[in-house]
Design an enzyme around this catalytic site. Structure first.
Site, short mmCIF file in Angstrom:
data_model
loop_
_atom_site.label_atom_id
_atom_site.label_comp_id
_atom_site.label_asym_id
_atom_site.label_seq_id
_atom_site.Cartn_x
_atom_site.Cartn_y
_atom_site.Cartn_z
N GLY A 73 1.75 2.05 10.75
CA GLY A 73 2.73 3.01 10.74
C GLY A 73 3.83 3.53 11.88
N ASN A 132 0.99 -1.33 -0.45
CA ASN A 132 0.15 0.40 0.20
C ASN A 132 0.74 1.12 -0.42
OD1 ASN A 132 -1.66 1.80 0.31
ND2 ASN A 132 -2.55 1.08 2.50
N TRP A 133 1.27 1.14 -1.06
CA TRP A 133 1.73 3.19 -1.01
C TRP A 133 1.49 4.37 -0.90
CZ3 TRP A 133 4.27 2.22 -7.15
CH2 TRP A 133 5.14 0.77 -7.31
N LYS A 134 0.56 4.35 -0.46
CA LYS A 134 -0.34 5.47 0.02
C LYS A 134 -0.36 7.05 -0.65
CE LYS A 134 -0.31 3.04 4.79
NZ LYS A 134 -0.37 3.29 6.02
N SER A 170 3.05 -2.35 10.64
CA SER A 170 4.55 -1.83 10.50
C SER A 170 4.55 -3.39 10.59
CB SER A 170 4.83 -1.71 11.83
OG SER A 170 3.78 -0.76 12.33
N GLU A 177 -7.38 4.73 7.98
CA GLU A 177 -7.31 6.17 7.54
C GLU A 177 -8.10 6.54 6.37
OE1 GLU A 177 -3.29 5.20 5.58
OE2 GLU A 177 -2.68 4.83 7.58
N GLU A 222 -5.95 -5.23 10.55
CA GLU A 222 -5.11 -3.78 10.47
C GLU A 222 -5.48 -3.09 11.93
OE1 GLU A 222 -2.53 -2.98 7.06
OE2 GLU A 222 -4.37 -1.63 7.04
N GLY A 261 2.41 -0.96 4.42
CA GLY A 261 2.52 -0.15 4.05
C GLY A 261 4.28 0.46 4.00
N GLY A 262 4.86 1.16 5.08
CA GLY A 262 6.46 2.07 4.82
C GLY A 262 6.84 1.26 4.33
P1 PGA Z 1 2.35 0.87 7.57
O1 PGA Z 1 0.52 0.49 7.03
O2 PGA Z 1 3.25 -1.46 7.26
O3 PGA Z 1 3.10 1.20 7.07
O4 PGA Z 1 1.95 0.28 9.23
C1 PGA Z 1 0.31 -0.56 6.74
C2 PGA Z 1 -1.55 0.07 6.21
O5 PGA Z 1 -1.71 0.95 6.48
O6 PGA Z 1 -1.98 -0.76 5.43
#
Ligand code: PGA
Length: 250
Positions: free
Chosen positions: A171, A10-12, A211, A100, A165, A232-233
């Site tokens: 994050g 998920n590159w957001k 995370s 989010e 999640e 994500g990250g």
């Molecule tokens: P994260 O994000 O790996 O940066 O915690 C995961 C997500 O929100 O899908």
């Protein structure tokens, strides 16, 4: 039937065209070299970057997804993106109900379900996100909150992927313990069975997110009811993303 794991990035809201193209190339390159990977691989760029990323990924086998879609097929919805538009650009999946979105845009589970239904109607597999906040976990409400979100966000028919999640793990560098993740994934699978029948529960992929990094991925991905990860990250660094893909049990 065995569930083939899925590792989704998920590159957001990150990157500009040049960096996103470079990231897509780096994610695709081991696949192009014919490396046998133990999971399906999906990346979800911001919607304006999807055509450019699609071009880079072409023929690589890396799947493409959106980060959200509107429940309607078209119309007066300024700034929104329809599921059919994502499908038209070559997407196979779309994330819906990410925390989010639930927080920033006050999306309810009923709205998430409508989006998931729109995704299915467009031929996409919705990745339905669920997860409790830290306050809800501390109050002993995690199971009730998550099973409620599953029930209320789940479309009546069609393939879905669930992503568990915990909001407090996204994050933040905090991850749920493997015991907590194992317990919640088993609870979710039971709930999927209660709502749509045991065969559906047994066949549905349940991803963990929050995370996920190369160092904690092996422990999480080895758990029986964890069928992959929504990352994500760490998905913004191709080496880390690949280390997580490679951490899937073969
Ligand atoms: P994260 O994000 O790996 O940066 O915690 C995961 C997500 O929100 O899908």
């Amino acid at each position: 039937m065995a569930r083939r794991p899925l590792i989704a990035g998920n590159w957001k809201m990150n990157g500009l065209l040049s960096s996103v193209r470079a990231l897509a190339r780096a994610v695709a390159s081991p696949m192009r070299e014919g490396v046998q990977r133990p999971a399906d691989v999906l990346v979800c760029p911001v919607s304006v970057h999807i055509p450019a990323v699609a071009e880079v990924l072409e023929g690589s086998g890396v799947k493409l997804g959106g980060q959200d879609c509107h429940a309607a097929q078209s119309g007066a919805h300024t700034g929104d993106v329809a599921a059919v538009m994502l499908a038209d650009l070559g997407c196979s999946h779309v994330i819906v109900g990410h925390s989010e979105r639930r927080t920033d845009h006050r999306e309810t589970s009923a709205q998430v379900r409508a989006k998931a239904e729109a995704a299915l109607a467009a031929g996409l597999v919705p990745i339905v996100c669920v997860g409790e906040t830290e306050a809800q976990r501390d109050a002993g409400q995690a199971d009730a909150v998550v099973t409620g979100q599953v029930r209320d966000s789940l479309p009546a028919a069609g393939e879905v992927v669930i992503a568990y999640e915990p909001v407090w793990a996204i994050g933040t560098g905090k991850t749920a313990t493997p015991d907590d993740v194992a317990a919640m994934h088993a609870t979710i699978r039971t709930e999927l069975g209660n709502v749509r029948g045991e065969a559906f529960g047994a066949a549905t992929l349940i991803l963990y997110g929050g995370s996920v990094k190369p160092d904690n991925a092996p422990g999480l991905l080895a758990l029986e009811d964890v069928d992959g990860a929504l990352v994500g990250g760490a998905s913004l660094k191709a080496d880390d993303f690949w280390a997580i893909i490679e951490a899937c049990p073969r």
